[in-house]
Write a protein that holds these residues in place. Structure first.
Motif, PDB file in Angstrom:
ATOM      1  N   PHE A   1     -39.107  26.794  -1.816  1.00  0.00           N
ATOM      2  CA  PHE A   1     -37.710  27.263  -1.871  1.00  0.00           C
ATOM      3  C   PHE A   1     -36.818  26.683  -1.290  1.00  0.00           C
ATOM      4  N   ARG A   2     -37.104  26.662  -0.069  1.00  0.00           N
ATOM      5  CA  ARG A   2     -35.914  26.125   0.953  1.00  0.00           C
ATOM      6  C   ARG A   2     -35.720  24.700   0.563  1.00  0.00           C
TER       7      ARG A   2
ATOM      8  N   ALA B   1     -28.565  22.296  -3.634  1.00  0.00           N
ATOM      9  CA  ALA B   1     -27.578  23.071  -3.519  1.00  0.00           C
ATOM     10  C   ALA B   1     -26.015  22.501  -3.584  1.00  0.00           C
ATOM     11  N   SER B   2     -25.891  21.345  -3.109  1.00  0.00           N
ATOM     12  CA  SER B   2     -24.635  20.871  -3.325  1.00  0.00           C
ATOM     13  C   SER B   2     -24.089  20.349  -4.646  1.00  0.00           C
TER      14      SER B   2
ATOM     15  N   TYR C   1     -29.572  31.042  -6.938  1.00  0.00           N
ATOM     16  CA  TYR C   1     -30.731  30.820  -6.378  1.00  0.00           C
ATOM     17  C   TYR C   1     -31.810  31.914  -6.452  1.00  0.00           C
TER      18      TYR C   1
ATOM     19  N   TYR D   1     -33.597  24.430  -2.321  1.00  0.00           N
ATOM     20  CA  TYR D   1     -32.458  24.686  -2.108  1.00  0.00           C
ATOM     21  C   TYR D   1     -31.637  23.465  -1.297  1.00  0.00           C
ATOM     22  N   LYS D   2     -32.313  22.820  -0.370  1.00  0.00           N
ATOM     23  CA  LYS D   2     -31.738  21.679   0.155  1.00  0.00           C
ATOM     24  C   LYS D   2     -31.439  20.530  -0.479  1.00  0.00           C
TER      25      LYS D   2
END
Lengths: 185, 231
Positions: free
Chosen positions: A24-25, A32-33, A57, A28-29
Protein backbone atom coordinates in the motif's frame (compact mmCIF):
# COMPACT_ATOMS: atom_id res chain seq x y z
CA UNK A 1 4.93 5.82 -16.57
CA UNK A 2 7.12 3.20 -18.25
CA UNK A 3 6.27 -0.49 -18.61
CA UNK A 4 8.33 -1.55 -15.59
CA UNK A 5 6.66 1.02 -13.34
CA UNK A 6 3.25 -0.03 -14.64
CA UNK A 7 3.96 -3.66 -13.81
CA UNK A 8 5.30 -2.75 -10.34
CA UNK A 9 2.24 -0.64 -9.61
CA UNK A 10 -0.15 -3.32 -10.82
CA UNK A 11 1.60 -5.87 -8.61
CA UNK A 12 1.61 -3.55 -5.58
CA UNK A 13 -2.12 -2.98 -6.02
CA UNK A 14 -2.74 -6.73 -6.13
CA UNK A 15 -0.82 -7.13 -2.87
CA UNK A 16 -2.68 -4.19 -1.35
CA UNK A 17 -5.89 -6.14 -1.95
CA UNK A 18 -4.42 -8.76 0.41
CA UNK A 19 -3.94 -6.05 3.06
CA UNK A 20 -0.18 -5.75 2.71
CA UNK A 21 0.71 -2.33 4.22
CA UNK A 22 4.12 -2.25 2.50
CA UNK A 23 2.50 -2.72 -0.88
CA UNK A 24 0.00 0.00 0.00
CA UNK A 25 2.86 2.37 0.86
CA UNK A 26 4.47 1.63 -2.49
CA UNK A 27 1.19 2.38 -4.30
CA UNK A 28 1.03 5.67 -2.42
CA UNK A 29 4.63 6.62 -3.18
CA UNK A 30 4.23 5.85 -6.88
CA UNK A 31 0.94 7.65 -7.41
CA UNK A 32 0.22 10.27 -4.72
CA UNK A 33 1.58 13.27 -6.62
CA UNK A 34 -0.41 12.40 -9.74
CA UNK A 35 -3.60 11.84 -7.76
CA UNK A 36 -3.07 15.00 -5.70
CA UNK A 37 -2.70 16.94 -8.94
CA UNK A 38 -6.10 15.61 -10.03
CA UNK A 39 -7.79 16.38 -6.67
CA UNK A 40 -6.33 19.88 -6.58
CA UNK A 41 -7.41 20.69 -10.09
CA UNK A 42 -11.00 19.52 -9.63
CA UNK A 43 -11.61 20.59 -6.00
CA UNK A 44 -9.96 23.93 -6.61
CA UNK A 45 -8.84 24.34 -3.00
CA UNK A 46 -5.96 22.80 -1.16
CA UNK A 47 -7.61 21.77 2.10
CA UNK A 48 -10.42 19.95 0.32
CA UNK A 49 -7.98 18.29 -2.08
CA UNK A 50 -5.98 16.98 0.89
CA UNK A 51 -9.08 15.51 2.52
CA UNK A 52 -10.25 13.96 -0.73
CA UNK A 53 -6.79 12.49 -1.37
CA UNK A 54 -6.91 10.76 2.03
CA UNK A 55 -10.35 9.41 1.23
CA UNK A 56 -9.14 8.15 -2.13
CA UNK A 57 -6.35 6.13 -0.56
CA UNK A 58 -8.64 4.76 2.16
CA UNK A 59 -10.83 3.59 -0.68
CA UNK A 60 -7.83 2.04 -2.39
CA UNK A 61 -6.87 0.23 0.81
CA UNK A 62 -10.33 -1.26 1.29
CA UNK A 63 -11.25 -1.74 -2.34
CA UNK A 64 -8.04 -2.70 -4.09
CA UNK A 65 -9.64 -6.06 -4.93
CA UNK A 66 -11.93 -4.13 -7.28
CA UNK A 67 -9.00 -3.45 -9.59
CA UNK A 68 -9.05 -5.69 -12.64
CA UNK A 69 -5.91 -5.50 -14.75
CA UNK A 70 -7.85 -6.89 -17.72
CA UNK A 71 -10.05 -3.79 -17.79
CA UNK A 72 -7.43 -1.08 -17.69
CA UNK A 73 -4.20 0.11 -16.14
CA UNK A 74 -3.70 0.51 -12.42
CA UNK A 75 -2.97 4.22 -12.75
CA UNK A 76 -6.20 4.74 -14.72
CA UNK A 77 -8.16 2.90 -12.02
CA UNK A 78 -6.61 5.03 -9.28
CA UNK A 79 -6.99 8.27 -11.25
CA UNK A 80 -10.66 7.51 -11.93
CA UNK A 81 -11.32 7.13 -8.20
CA UNK A 82 -9.50 10.42 -7.53
CA UNK A 83 -11.44 12.22 -10.26
CA UNK A 84 -14.85 10.86 -9.21
CA UNK A 85 -14.19 11.49 -5.55
CA UNK A 86 -13.16 15.07 -6.26
CA UNK A 87 -16.23 15.65 -8.43
CA UNK A 88 -18.43 14.28 -5.63
CA UNK A 89 -16.84 16.69 -3.21
CA UNK A 90 -17.25 19.67 -5.49
CA UNK A 91 -20.88 18.90 -6.24
CA UNK A 92 -21.74 18.15 -2.61
CA UNK A 93 -20.20 21.47 -1.61
CA UNK A 94 -21.92 23.29 -4.46
CA UNK A 95 -18.89 25.19 -5.60
CA UNK A 96 -19.94 28.16 -7.64
CA UNK A 97 -18.43 27.92 -11.07
CA UNK A 98 -15.55 30.29 -11.54
CA UNK A 99 -16.44 33.76 -12.75
CA UNK A 100 -17.24 33.88 -16.40
CA UNK A 101 -14.16 33.46 -18.49
CA UNK A 102 -13.59 33.72 -22.15
CA UNK A 103 -12.69 30.56 -23.98
CA UNK A 104 -9.11 31.69 -24.36
CA UNK A 105 -8.67 32.50 -20.69
CA UNK A 106 -9.31 28.94 -19.48
CA UNK A 107 -5.97 27.21 -19.18
CA UNK A 108 -5.74 24.51 -21.80
CA UNK A 109 -4.19 21.38 -20.39
CA UNK A 110 -2.91 20.14 -23.74
CA UNK A 111 0.46 18.51 -23.07
CA UNK A 112 3.65 20.39 -23.75
CA UNK A 113 5.73 19.29 -26.68
CA UNK A 114 8.33 17.54 -24.51
CA UNK A 115 5.59 15.53 -22.78
CA UNK A 116 4.05 14.70 -26.11
CA UNK A 117 7.23 12.85 -27.03
CA UNK A 118 6.67 10.51 -24.11
CA UNK A 119 3.07 9.68 -24.88
CA UNK A 120 2.22 6.19 -25.98
CA UNK A 121 0.37 5.47 -29.17
CA UNK A 122 -3.14 5.57 -27.70
CA UNK A 123 -2.45 8.88 -26.03
CA UNK A 124 -1.07 10.36 -29.23
CA UNK A 125 -4.12 9.16 -31.11
CA UNK A 126 -6.56 10.75 -28.67
CA UNK A 127 -4.67 14.06 -28.75
CA UNK A 128 -4.49 13.87 -32.53
CA UNK A 129 -8.24 13.27 -32.81
CA UNK A 130 -9.05 16.03 -30.29
CA UNK A 131 -6.94 18.25 -32.53
CA UNK A 132 -9.16 17.49 -35.53
CA UNK A 133 -12.22 19.01 -33.80
CA UNK A 134 -13.29 22.62 -33.98
CA UNK A 135 -11.22 24.50 -31.38
CA UNK A 136 -14.27 25.31 -29.26
CA UNK A 137 -15.42 21.65 -29.34
CA UNK A 138 -12.06 20.26 -28.34
CA UNK A 139 -11.62 22.92 -25.71
CA UNK A 140 -14.87 22.27 -23.89
CA UNK A 141 -14.41 18.48 -24.02
CA UNK A 142 -10.96 18.82 -22.48
CA UNK A 143 -12.26 21.21 -19.85
CA UNK A 144 -15.14 18.86 -19.00
CA UNK A 145 -12.65 16.07 -18.46
CA UNK A 146 -9.93 17.92 -16.60
CA UNK A 147 -12.20 19.87 -14.29
CA UNK A 148 -15.09 17.43 -14.02
CA UNK A 149 -17.74 19.98 -15.01
CA UNK A 150 -21.39 19.37 -15.88
CA UNK A 151 -23.02 20.95 -18.93
CA UNK A 152 -24.56 23.64 -16.73
CA UNK A 153 -21.19 24.47 -15.20
CA UNK A 154 -19.44 24.46 -18.57
CA UNK A 155 -22.05 26.75 -20.08
CA UNK A 156 -21.71 29.19 -17.17
CA UNK A 157 -17.94 29.01 -17.39
CA UNK A 158 -17.68 30.07 -20.98
CA UNK A 159 -20.88 32.12 -20.99
CA UNK A 160 -22.80 30.38 -23.77
CA UNK A 161 -26.39 29.09 -23.60
CA UNK A 162 -26.81 25.54 -22.31
CA UNK A 163 -28.20 24.34 -25.64
CA UNK A 164 -25.21 25.72 -27.51
CA UNK A 165 -22.84 24.01 -25.10
CA UNK A 166 -24.58 20.65 -25.50
CA UNK A 167 -24.48 20.89 -29.24
CA UNK A 168 -20.76 21.80 -29.29
CA UNK A 169 -19.91 18.90 -27.03
CA UNK A 170 -22.13 16.30 -28.67
CA UNK A 171 -20.99 17.15 -32.18
CA UNK A 172 -17.42 17.09 -30.94
CA UNK A 173 -17.89 13.69 -29.29
CA UNK A 174 -19.39 12.14 -32.41
CA UNK A 175 -16.54 13.48 -34.53
CA UNK A 176 -14.02 12.29 -31.97
CA UNK A 177 -15.47 8.79 -32.06
CA UNK A 178 -15.36 8.71 -35.86
CA UNK A 179 -11.71 9.73 -35.81
CA UNK A 180 -10.77 7.14 -33.13
CA UNK A 181 -12.71 4.36 -34.87
CA UNK A 182 -11.18 5.17 -38.24
CA UNK A 183 -7.71 4.91 -36.72
CA UNK A 184 -8.55 1.58 -35.08
CA UNK A 185 -9.98 0.06 -38.23
CA UNK B 1 -29.63 -2.91 -32.41
CA UNK B 2 -26.27 -1.20 -32.91
CA UNK B 3 -25.73 2.08 -31.11
CA UNK B 4 -26.26 5.22 -33.13
CA UNK B 5 -23.73 8.07 -33.01
CA UNK B 6 -26.21 9.88 -30.76
CA UNK B 7 -26.28 6.94 -28.34
CA UNK B 8 -22.52 6.93 -28.29
CA UNK B 9 -22.43 10.65 -27.52
CA UNK B 10 -24.80 10.06 -24.59
CA UNK B 11 -22.54 7.28 -23.32
CA UNK B 12 -19.60 9.69 -23.53
CA UNK B 13 -21.57 12.34 -21.63
CA UNK B 14 -22.18 9.85 -18.84
CA UNK B 15 -18.55 8.74 -18.82
CA UNK B 16 -17.35 12.35 -18.58
CA UNK B 17 -19.86 13.30 -15.88
CA UNK B 18 -21.48 16.05 -17.97
CA UNK B 19 -25.03 15.09 -17.09
CA UNK B 20 -26.99 15.87 -13.97
CA UNK B 21 -30.54 15.55 -12.70
CA UNK B 22 -33.06 13.68 -14.81
CA UNK B 23 -30.71 13.37 -17.81
CA UNK B 24 -28.15 11.62 -15.65
CA UNK B 25 -30.78 9.33 -14.14
CA UNK B 26 -32.06 8.43 -17.62
CA UNK B 27 -28.56 7.64 -18.87
CA UNK B 28 -27.85 5.53 -15.78
CA UNK B 29 -31.06 3.59 -16.40
CA UNK B 30 -29.93 2.89 -19.94
CA UNK B 31 -26.60 1.65 -18.63
CA UNK B 32 -28.55 -0.72 -16.37
CA UNK B 33 -30.83 -1.97 -19.10
CA UNK B 34 -28.67 -2.08 -22.22
CA UNK B 35 -25.47 -4.05 -22.31
CA UNK B 36 -24.22 -2.34 -25.49
CA UNK B 37 -24.77 1.08 -23.99
CA UNK B 38 -22.97 0.10 -20.77
CA UNK B 39 -20.09 -1.21 -22.85
CA UNK B 40 -19.93 2.07 -24.76
CA UNK B 41 -19.70 4.01 -21.49
CA UNK B 42 -16.80 1.80 -20.47
CA UNK B 43 -15.13 2.29 -23.87
CA UNK B 44 -15.32 6.08 -23.52
CA UNK B 45 -13.99 5.89 -19.99
CA UNK B 46 -10.98 3.99 -21.28
CA UNK B 47 -10.48 6.41 -24.15
CA UNK B 48 -10.46 9.43 -21.88
CA UNK B 49 -8.28 7.69 -19.28
CA UNK B 50 -5.20 8.45 -21.37
CA UNK B 51 -5.76 12.14 -20.55
CA UNK B 52 -4.85 11.47 -16.91
CA UNK B 53 -1.21 11.72 -17.97
CA UNK B 54 -1.72 15.42 -18.69
CA UNK B 55 -2.64 16.38 -15.10
CA UNK B 56 0.36 18.04 -13.45
CA UNK B 57 1.98 16.13 -10.56
CA UNK B 58 1.76 17.96 -7.22
CA UNK B 59 3.49 16.61 -4.11
CA UNK B 60 0.98 16.25 -1.27
CA UNK B 61 1.95 17.20 2.32
CA UNK B 62 3.79 14.49 4.26
CA UNK B 63 1.17 14.19 7.02
CA UNK B 64 -1.24 12.46 4.62
CA UNK B 65 1.11 9.54 4.09
CA UNK B 66 1.85 9.33 7.84
CA UNK B 67 -1.83 9.30 8.75
CA UNK B 68 -2.71 6.72 6.09
CA UNK B 69 0.05 4.39 7.20
CA UNK B 70 -1.07 4.69 10.83
CA UNK B 71 -4.66 3.92 9.86
CA UNK B 72 -3.80 0.86 7.84
CA UNK B 73 -2.03 -0.54 10.89
CA UNK B 74 -5.03 -0.21 13.24
CA UNK B 75 -8.38 -0.26 11.54
CA UNK B 76 -11.71 -1.53 12.81
CA UNK B 77 -13.82 -2.87 9.99
CA UNK B 78 -16.65 -0.36 10.25
CA UNK B 79 -14.25 2.57 10.42
CA UNK B 80 -13.22 1.70 6.93
CA UNK B 81 -16.71 1.71 5.64
CA UNK B 82 -16.88 5.47 6.12
CA UNK B 83 -13.97 5.97 3.79
CA UNK B 84 -15.40 3.80 1.08
CA UNK B 85 -15.75 4.69 -2.48
CA UNK B 86 -18.46 7.02 -3.45
CA UNK B 87 -16.34 6.72 -6.54
CA UNK B 88 -17.85 3.29 -6.87
CA UNK B 89 -21.33 4.67 -6.61
CA UNK B 90 -20.59 7.72 -8.69
CA UNK B 91 -19.44 5.47 -11.45
CA UNK B 92 -22.42 3.25 -10.87
CA UNK B 93 -22.33 2.51 -14.54
CA UNK B 94 -19.00 0.77 -14.06
CA UNK B 95 -20.45 -1.63 -11.55
CA UNK B 96 -23.60 -1.92 -13.57
CA UNK B 97 -21.62 -2.82 -16.65
CA UNK B 98 -20.52 -6.00 -14.94
CA UNK B 99 -23.94 -7.13 -13.81
CA UNK B 100 -26.56 -5.77 -16.11
CA UNK B 101 -28.74 -8.83 -15.93
CA UNK B 102 -29.04 -8.92 -12.14
CA UNK B 103 -29.71 -5.34 -11.07
CA UNK B 104 -33.42 -4.65 -11.31
CA UNK B 105 -34.07 -1.44 -13.13
CA UNK B 106 -36.22 1.06 -11.29
CA UNK B 107 -39.87 0.88 -12.17
CA UNK B 108 -40.80 3.58 -14.65
CA UNK B 109 -42.22 6.53 -12.77
CA UNK B 110 -44.77 8.91 -14.20
CA UNK B 111 -43.25 12.05 -15.64
CA UNK B 112 -43.28 14.73 -12.97
CA UNK B 113 -45.81 17.45 -13.62
CA UNK B 114 -44.69 21.06 -13.62
CA UNK B 115 -46.14 21.70 -10.18
CA UNK B 116 -44.57 18.69 -8.50
CA UNK B 117 -40.90 18.68 -7.55
CA UNK B 118 -39.06 15.86 -9.29
CA UNK B 119 -38.63 12.81 -7.04
CA UNK B 120 -35.19 12.69 -5.47
CA UNK B 121 -33.58 9.30 -5.42
CA UNK B 122 -30.21 8.23 -4.18
CA UNK B 123 -28.58 4.94 -5.05
CA UNK B 124 -25.70 3.06 -3.55
CA UNK B 125 -23.85 0.29 -5.31
CA UNK B 126 -23.50 -2.12 -2.39
CA UNK B 127 -20.26 -4.02 -2.80
CA UNK B 128 -19.82 -7.26 -0.84
CA UNK B 129 -16.68 -7.27 1.31
CA UNK B 130 -15.84 -10.69 -0.03
CA UNK B 131 -16.25 -11.47 -3.70
CA UNK B 132 -17.54 -14.94 -2.78
CA UNK B 133 -20.59 -13.32 -1.23
CA UNK B 134 -21.87 -12.36 -4.64
CA UNK B 135 -21.83 -9.31 -6.84
CA UNK B 136 -22.66 -5.68 -6.22
CA UNK B 137 -26.32 -4.78 -5.86
CA UNK B 138 -28.23 -1.52 -5.67
CA UNK B 139 -29.76 -0.01 -2.53
CA UNK B 140 -32.10 2.94 -3.07
CA UNK B 141 -33.05 5.87 -0.86
CA UNK B 142 -36.27 7.53 -1.96
CA UNK B 143 -36.08 10.96 -0.32
CA UNK B 144 -39.68 11.74 -1.29
CA UNK B 145 -41.10 8.78 0.64
CA UNK B 146 -38.36 8.84 3.26
CA UNK B 147 -37.73 5.20 2.60
CA UNK B 148 -34.69 3.08 1.95
CA UNK B 149 -35.08 -0.13 -0.05
CA UNK B 150 -32.54 -2.93 0.01
CA UNK B 151 -32.84 -6.26 -1.80
CA UNK B 152 -31.75 -9.41 0.01
CA UNK B 153 -28.58 -10.30 -1.85
CA UNK B 154 -26.34 -11.29 1.04
CA UNK B 155 -26.24 -14.84 2.36
CA UNK B 156 -27.03 -14.75 6.10
CA UNK B 157 -26.05 -17.71 8.32
CA UNK B 158 -28.81 -19.56 10.19
CA UNK B 159 -29.75 -17.84 13.46
CA UNK B 160 -28.30 -14.53 12.29
CA UNK B 161 -29.84 -11.42 10.77
CA UNK B 162 -28.56 -8.75 8.41
CA UNK B 163 -28.64 -5.22 9.81
CA UNK B 164 -28.48 -2.00 7.79
CA UNK B 165 -26.43 0.96 9.01
CA UNK B 166 -25.71 4.44 7.84
CA UNK B 167 -22.26 5.89 8.41
CA UNK B 168 -21.76 9.62 8.12
CA UNK B 169 -18.68 11.74 7.72
CA UNK B 170 -17.80 11.22 11.40
CA UNK B 171 -17.45 7.49 10.80
CA UNK B 172 -20.04 6.58 13.46
CA UNK B 173 -22.57 3.90 12.43
CA UNK B 174 -26.27 4.40 13.15
CA UNK B 175 -28.70 1.49 12.80
CA UNK B 176 -31.43 1.88 10.19
CA UNK B 177 -33.06 -1.48 10.86
CA UNK B 178 -32.99 -5.20 10.14
CA UNK B 179 -33.32 -6.72 6.68
CA UNK B 180 -35.84 -9.41 5.78
CA UNK B 181 -34.50 -12.87 5.08
CA UNK B 182 -35.93 -12.78 1.55
CA UNK B 183 -37.24 -10.24 -0.92
CA UNK B 184 -36.71 -6.52 -0.69
CA UNK B 185 -36.83 -4.69 2.64
CA UNK B 186 -38.34 -1.21 2.70
CA UNK B 187 -37.49 0.77 5.84
CA UNK B 188 -39.25 4.03 6.68
CA UNK B 189 -36.75 6.42 8.15
CA UNK B 190 -36.82 8.95 10.98
CA UNK B 191 -36.37 12.61 10.08
CA UNK B 192 -32.80 12.51 11.39
CA UNK B 193 -31.92 9.49 9.26
CA UNK B 194 -33.54 11.05 6.19
CA UNK B 195 -31.56 14.24 6.64
CA UNK B 196 -28.34 12.31 7.11
CA UNK B 197 -28.87 10.21 3.98
CA UNK B 198 -29.80 13.22 1.88
CA UNK B 199 -26.42 14.81 2.54
CA UNK B 200 -24.63 11.68 1.40
CA UNK B 201 -23.71 8.74 3.58
CA UNK B 202 -22.31 5.27 3.36
CA UNK B 203 -24.65 2.32 3.83
CA UNK B 204 -23.29 -0.81 5.43
CA UNK B 205 -24.75 -4.25 6.16
CA UNK B 206 -23.48 -6.31 9.08
CA UNK B 207 -24.32 -9.80 10.28
CA UNK B 208 -25.76 -9.73 13.79
CA UNK B 209 -27.44 -12.01 16.36
CA UNK B 210 -31.27 -12.35 16.17
CA UNK B 211 -32.90 -9.05 17.05
CA UNK B 212 -29.94 -7.06 15.81
CA UNK B 213 -26.73 -5.77 17.31
CA UNK B 214 -26.90 -5.56 21.11
CA UNK B 215 -24.61 -2.52 20.89
CA UNK B 216 -25.01 0.83 19.18
CA UNK B 217 -22.48 -0.21 16.54
CA UNK B 218 -22.05 -3.41 14.50
CA UNK B 219 -20.81 -6.40 16.46
CA UNK B 220 -20.56 -8.82 13.55
CA UNK B 221 -18.70 -8.63 10.25
CA UNK B 222 -19.57 -5.86 7.81
CA UNK B 223 -20.46 -7.82 4.67
CA UNK B 224 -21.33 -5.06 2.18
CA UNK B 225 -20.93 -1.31 1.89
CA UNK B 226 -21.76 1.38 -0.62
CA UNK B 227 -21.93 5.18 -0.78
CA UNK B 228 -25.17 6.92 -1.64
CA UNK B 229 -25.08 9.15 -4.69
CA UNK B 230 -27.92 11.26 -5.98
CA UNK B 231 -29.24 9.91 -9.28
Amino acid sequence: MDDISRARLSDALRRTAQRDPRAFRLVYKMTASKLFGICLRICGERKAAEDVLQDVYLTVWTRADGFDAARGSAIAWLATIARNRSIDWRRANARPTAPTETLEAVADPAPLTSDALLLDERERLLHFCLGTLEPNQSHVIRTAFFEGLTYAELAARVAVPLGTMKSWVRRGLIKLRDCLDAADA
Amino acid sequence: MPLTPDDSATAAELALGLLDGEERAAALRRALDERDFAQEVETWRTRFAVLYAAYPDVTPPAWIERRLMESTASARPWKWAAGLASALAASLALVIATRIDTVPSPAPSPAPSREMPAPVTFAAAMVPANAKQGQAFAALFDAGRGQVRVPTEIAVPTNKVAQLWRIGADGVPHSLGLLNATGTTAISLSAADRAALATGATLAISIEPPGGSPASTPTGPVVATGSLTRI
